[in-house]
Design an enzyme around this catalytic site. Structure first.
Site, PDB file in Angstrom:
ATOM      1  CE  LYS A  13      -2.179  -0.999   3.893  1.00  0.00           C
ATOM      2  NZ  LYS A  13      -1.538  -2.273   4.295  1.00  0.00           N
ATOM      3  NE  ARG A  88      -4.050  -1.289  10.254  1.00  0.00           N
ATOM      4  CZ  ARG A  88      -2.980  -0.750   9.666  1.00  0.00           C
ATOM      5  NH1 ARG A  88      -3.018   0.464   9.185  1.00  0.00           N
ATOM      6  NH2 ARG A  88      -1.875  -1.442   9.532  1.00  0.00           N
ATOM      7  NE  ARG A 127       7.574  -3.553   5.481  1.00  0.00           N
ATOM      8  CZ  ARG A 127       6.279  -3.278   5.568  1.00  0.00           C
ATOM      9  NH1 ARG A 127       5.541  -3.204   4.474  1.00  0.00           N
ATOM     10  NH2 ARG A 127       5.705  -3.046   6.719  1.00  0.00           N
ATOM     11  NE  ARG A 172       2.333  -4.777  11.209  1.00  0.00           N
ATOM     12  CZ  ARG A 172       3.433  -4.564  10.464  1.00  0.00           C
ATOM     13  NH1 ARG A 172       4.592  -5.077  10.825  1.00  0.00           N
ATOM     14  NH2 ARG A 172       3.355  -3.844   9.373  1.00  0.00           N
TER      15      ARG A 172
HETATM   16  P1  AMP Z   1       1.052   0.444   9.183  1.00  0.00           P
HETATM   17  O1  AMP Z   1       2.240   1.316   8.986  1.00  0.00           O
HETATM   18  O2  AMP Z   1      -0.128   0.885   8.394  1.00  0.00           O
HETATM   19  O3  AMP Z   1       1.366  -1.020   8.991  1.00  0.00           O
HETATM   20  O4  AMP Z   1       0.620   0.613  10.715  1.00  0.00           O
HETATM   21  C1  AMP Z   1       1.510   0.257  11.779  1.00  0.00           C
HETATM   22  C2  AMP Z   1       0.717   0.103  13.061  1.00  0.00           C
HETATM   23  O5  AMP Z   1       0.098   1.367  13.402  1.00  0.00           O
HETATM   24  C3  AMP Z   1      -0.430  -0.886  13.023  1.00  0.00           C
HETATM   25  O6  AMP Z   1      -0.005  -2.229  13.261  1.00  0.00           O
HETATM   26  C4  AMP Z   1      -1.340  -0.347  14.134  1.00  0.00           C
HETATM   27  O7  AMP Z   1      -0.819  -0.681  15.405  1.00  0.00           O
HETATM   28  C5  AMP Z   1      -1.192   1.151  13.966  1.00  0.00           C
HETATM   29  N1  AMP Z   1      -2.200   1.711  13.026  1.00  0.00           N
HETATM   30  C6  AMP Z   1      -1.965   2.280  11.814  1.00  0.00           C
HETATM   31  N2  AMP Z   1      -3.103   2.684  11.242  1.00  0.00           N
HETATM   32  C7  AMP Z   1      -4.100   2.356  12.101  1.00  0.00           C
HETATM   33  C8  AMP Z   1      -5.514   2.487  12.076  1.00  0.00           C
HETATM   34  N3  AMP Z   1      -6.149   3.036  11.019  1.00  0.00           N
HETATM   35  N4  AMP Z   1      -6.219   2.036  13.134  1.00  0.00           N
HETATM   36  C9  AMP Z   1      -5.601   1.487  14.209  1.00  0.00           C
HETATM   37  N5  AMP Z   1      -4.280   1.319  14.291  1.00  0.00           N
HETATM   38  C10 AMP Z   1      -3.516   1.745  13.258  1.00  0.00           C
END
Ligand code: AMP
Length: 216
Positions: A13, A88, A127, A172
């Site tokens: 993404k 999410r 990564r 996750r």
């Molecule tokens: P990402 O970089 O999108 O993989 O997000 C890393 C972490 O941030 C996730 O595993 C969640 O702990 C938190 N996070 C990011 N976006 C959200 C969201 N929309 N709702 C809840 N937690 C989030």
């Protein structure tokens, strides 16, 4: 244009959102990046989010919704944005509907990046990114042309996300399946969902997204 990129962790993404931002001037809004910045700054939000993120769980809806609501109200979002990592949960999607509706905006497309979950752990663990310009790399799949130097800016400092380890990735993925996957039928019912093959090569995925957006 208002766009959501939807898919499990490691689906690509962020990479695709960055390319769309550069090409079409749509602002990439990554809640993960915003939260990591909050953690780095030591703000109250960051202190709350830190442990949750390290466990691979989701930060409470109220905090995330507030973050996005503030962000989309800023001038650089007026010509459009790509949501990367938000919504999410169904509650976040409902809050987004309200936010857009109150501004007279509508969601143009939700692009599902369809991926083989078994391949994702390998994609995520490995990564890293340039600490200076943020360009993403991978130990196996995307090495820098010259080891230790960023292809884009020549930087030599690289960072790895703390939550990109096998154990956290499992949590996750579980959060994605139970809390985020229900958004697929949610958006399908609204007629805005389109699917692309997220396992294809990066350039090919990008072309598929452009085609879904009617921009090819
Ligand atoms: P990402 O970089 O999108 O993989 O997000 C890393 C972490 O941030 C996730 O595993 C969640 O702990 C938190 N996070 C990011 N976006 C959200 C969201 N929309 N709702 C809840 N937690 C989030």
């Amino acid at each position: 244009m208002k766009l959501i990129l939807l898919g499990p962790p490691g689906a690509g993404k962020g990479t695709q959102a960055q390319r769309l931002q550069d090409r079409y001037g749509l602002r990439q809004l990554s809640t993960g990046d915003m939260l990591r910045a909050a953690v780095a700054s030591g703000s109250e939000l960051g202190l709350t989010a830190k442990g949750i993120m390290e466990r691979g769980e989701l930060v409470p809806d109220g905090l995330i919704v507030g973050l996005i609501e503030d962000r989309i109200g800023q001038a650089d979002c007026a010509s459009g944005f790509i949501l990367d990592g938000f919504p999410r949960t169904v509650a976040q999607a409902e809050a987004l509907d309200r936010m857009l509706g109150s501004r007279g905006w509508k969601l143009d497309k939700v692009v599902e990046m369809d991926v083989d979950e078994a391949a994702l752990t390998a994609r995520i663990v490995g990564r890293f990114s340039c600490g200076k310009c943020g360009t993403g790399y991978h130990d196996v799949f995307k090495k820098a042309a010259k080891a230790g130097l960023c292809d884009v800016c020549g930087g030599s400092e690289f960072t790895r996300r703390k939550d990109d380890n096998a154990e956290t990735v499992t949590a996750r993925m579980a959060a994605y399946r139970s809390q985020t996957a229900p958004l697929l039928p949610y958006y399908a019912a609204r007629g805005v969902l389109a699917k692309v093959d997220g396992m294809a090569a990066m350039d090919d995925v990008y072309r598929q997204i452009e085609s879904v957006l009617g921009k090819s």
